[in-house]
Scaffold this motif. Structure first.
Motif, PDB file in Angstrom:
ATOM      1  N   ASP A 152       0.800  -1.223   0.000  1.00 61.42           N
ATOM      2  CA  ASP A 152       0.000   0.000   0.000  1.00 61.42           C
ATOM      3  C   ASP A 152       0.832   1.272   0.000  1.00 61.42           C
ATOM      4  O   ASP A 152       0.344   2.334  -0.405  1.00 61.42           O
ATOM      5  N   VAL A 155       0.843   1.922  -3.709  1.00 68.60           N
ATOM      6  CA  VAL A 155      -0.384   2.021  -4.517  1.00 68.60           C
ATOM      7  C   VAL A 155      -1.511   2.804  -3.849  1.00 68.60           C
ATOM      8  O   VAL A 155      -2.486   3.163  -4.523  1.00 68.60           O
ATOM      9  N   LYS A 156      -1.405   3.093  -2.562  1.00 72.22           N
ATOM     10  CA  LYS A 156      -2.447   3.875  -1.892  1.00 72.22           C
ATOM     11  C   LYS A 156      -1.989   5.324  -1.797  1.00 72.22           C
ATOM     12  O   LYS A 156      -0.981   5.621  -1.164  1.00 72.22           O
ATOM     13  N   HIS A 181     -10.357   3.527  -7.300  1.00 73.14           N
ATOM     14  CA  HIS A 181      -9.168   3.428  -8.152  1.00 73.14           C
ATOM     15  C   HIS A 181      -9.113   4.667  -9.031  1.00 73.14           C
ATOM     16  O   HIS A 181     -10.144   5.271  -9.331  1.00 73.14           O
ATOM     17  N   HIS A 182      -7.907   5.051  -9.458  1.00 69.44           N
ATOM     18  CA  HIS A 182      -7.831   6.299 -10.219  1.00 69.44           C
ATOM     19  C   HIS A 182      -8.589   6.242 -11.552  1.00 69.44           C
ATOM     20  O   HIS A 182      -8.951   7.284 -12.090  1.00 69.44           O
ATOM     21  N   ASP A 184     -11.514   5.486 -11.800  1.00 70.31           N
ATOM     22  CA  ASP A 184     -12.869   5.906 -11.471  1.00 70.31           C
ATOM     23  C   ASP A 184     -13.098   7.397 -11.710  1.00 70.31           C
ATOM     24  O   ASP A 184     -14.252   7.847 -11.779  1.00 70.31           O
ATOM     25  N   ASP A 210     -13.988  -0.108 -16.806  1.00 69.62           N
ATOM     26  CA  ASP A 210     -13.534  -0.333 -15.437  1.00 69.62           C
ATOM     27  C   ASP A 210     -13.930   0.822 -14.521  1.00 69.62           C
ATOM     28  O   ASP A 210     -13.920   0.680 -13.304  1.00 69.62           O
ATOM     29  N   SER A 211     -14.224   1.983 -15.089  1.00 69.84           N
ATOM     30  CA  SER A 211     -14.472   3.181 -14.304  1.00 69.84           C
ATOM     31  C   SER A 211     -15.825   3.129 -13.595  1.00 69.84           C
ATOM     32  O   SER A 211     -16.812   2.632 -14.134  1.00 69.84           O
ATOM     33  N   ARG A 230     -17.346   0.067  -5.469  1.00 68.93           N
ATOM     34  CA  ARG A 230     -16.260  -0.774  -5.982  1.00 68.93           C
ATOM     35  C   ARG A 230     -15.811  -1.702  -4.862  1.00 68.93           C
ATOM     36  O   ARG A 230     -15.537  -1.249  -3.746  1.00 68.93           O
ATOM     37  N   ILE A 233     -10.074  -4.293  -6.785  1.00 69.82           N
ATOM     38  CA  ILE A 233      -9.067  -3.601  -7.578  1.00 69.82           C
ATOM     39  C   ILE A 233      -8.005  -4.614  -7.985  1.00 69.82           C
ATOM     40  O   ILE A 233      -7.416  -5.275  -7.125  1.00 69.82           O
ATOM     41  N   PHE A 235      -4.548  -4.618  -9.241  1.00 70.68           N
ATOM     42  CA  PHE A 235      -3.403  -3.727  -9.453  1.00 70.68           C
ATOM     43  C   PHE A 235      -2.519  -4.227 -10.589  1.00 70.68           C
ATOM     44  O   PHE A 235      -2.045  -3.455 -11.418  1.00 70.68           O
ATOM     45  N   LYS A 250      -6.257  -8.414   0.542  1.00 69.26           N
ATOM     46  CA  LYS A 250      -5.344  -8.122  -0.560  1.00 69.26           C
ATOM     47  C   LYS A 250      -4.361  -9.275  -0.729  1.00 69.26           C
ATOM     48  O   LYS A 250      -3.685  -9.681   0.215  1.00 69.26           O
TER      49      LYS A 250
END
Length: 358
Positions: A152, A155-156, A181-182, A184, A210-211, A230, A233, A235, A250
């Motif tokens: 994380d 990615v977070k 998620h970006h 989105d 995916d958005s 959502r 995710i 990654f 995760k």
């Protein structure tokens, strides 16, 4: 993309040689260019400006100088961070330049907008900080890992939303904890935020997208739980390895290990920064947000692990075998991208992803 035959001053200037910009700190250059776009923009339809600062990156010119920051700001940073830690100072210099750039753009919007013109500013990172840089170092404390890794810490990332009028008082100074998620942001902007401002501002059929539209939850219009919009995710997935999250769990399968980095450390051993060995991990991020307890080999979590593996295999099959547009395919002509492109001001279509040139 930039049209070099355009009539607007900003687009013509974009087509000049880069020589005139040599020696200019890129954050300052990008801010100046974005400011000009705002000043020239039409307000007859929604305006979208995507500004991807190069800072803060681990470059030899990362540190903003006296020509980019005021002497008082430089002194404040130098007083807060000792000279014995120059890479953290460099990081602070670069980040402060971005802060000043965003403030400049906000002031420009306020100066040129009309009374009925509302706006939203979204600020978010693309990945965690790099703790093993050569010229500057970031810190993701207390999260595990850094940029380029799937823990994380890598990615977070944080995000900030500001608006003059489109956010109710009930959500001001609050946090949003829903899984997001970006990708989105596309549906959030087009199907959420821009809806009602343009007849072209909705994605009518996006079953293959995916958005996810998160504007209702972000703005407090809807009461959504952590995973209502959502719950998954992916990654990174192939047939051989995976980094995937399903609700609070995760899974990292055959992914490089990483450690925890603290901002007061000046450098790290190579073995900590570039661990080439791959391992398997399973974390409960609600109970263990810092990813300190590996549950992968715990028999009590066998069913959870199996569920994540099935989700990984299903998504790998879909992405690489069943999907009409596999990873790497150009999405420009798809309805989702065309809708977004058409809904923005014709004279200011500056959507240039990383790695692409204008």
């Amino acid at each position: 993309m930039v049209d070099c035959n355009a009539t607007s001053t900003s687009e013509k200037d974009m087509c000049t040689t880069a020589g005139a910009s040599l020696g200019t700190y890129s954050t300052t250059l990008f801010t100046t260019r974005a400011k000009l776009h705002i000043e020239e923009a039409s307000i007859t339809k929604p305006i979208y400006l995507f500004l991807a600062y190069h800072g803060v990156h681990d470059d030899d010119d990362v540190n903003a100088t006296a020509s980019d920051l005021s002497s008082s700001i430089l002194k404040t940073i130098q007083a807060a961070i000792p000279s014995s830690n120059p890479m953290r100072r460099n990081f602070a210099y670069g980040l402060r330049a971005i802060d000043d750039g965003i403030a400049t753009l906000w002031e420009t919007i306020e100066k040129y907008r009309t009374a009925d013109f509302n706006y939203v500013i979204v600020i978010h990172g693309d990945n965690g900080g790099s703790a093993c840089g050569s010229y500057c170092i970031g810190s993701n404390t207390p999260l595990r890992g850094q940029k380029f890794y799937d823990f994380d810490g890598g990615v977070k990332v944080p995000g900030i939303i500001y608006s003059n009028a489109l956010l109710p008082s009930s959500v001001i100074n609050t946090t949003y904890s829903g899984l997001m998620h970006h990708v989105d942001w596309l549906a959030t902007f087009v199907n959420g935020l821009a809806r009602g401002y343009s007849q072209k501002s909705t994605i009518s059929d996006c079953s293959d997208c995916d958005s996810r539209n998160q504007w209702g939850a972000l703005s407090g219009e809807t009461d959504s739980g952590l995973y209502d919009i959502r719950d998954t995710i992916a990654f990174s997935i192939t047939s051989e390895y995976a980094s995937i999250r399903l609700r609070n769990y995760k899974l990292l399968h055959q992914r490089a290990n990483e450690t925890w980095y603290t901002p007061d450390q000046f450098s790290y051993e190579t073995s900590s920064c570039f661990n080439s060995g791959t391992e398997n991990f399973l974390f409960d991020l609600e109970m263990d947000p810092d990813e300190r307890t590996n549950l992968f080999y715990d028999d009590d979590y066998f069913d959870i692990k199996l569920k994540l593996v099935k989700e990984w295999k299903k998504r790998a099959m879909y992405e690489y075998v069943e999907r009409d547009y596999p990873p790497g395919y150009s999405y420009y002509d798809r309805e989702v991208s065309r809708t977004f492109y058409d809904s923005t001001d014709d004279a200011h279509k500056f959507v240039v992803p990383w790695g692409c040139s204008a």
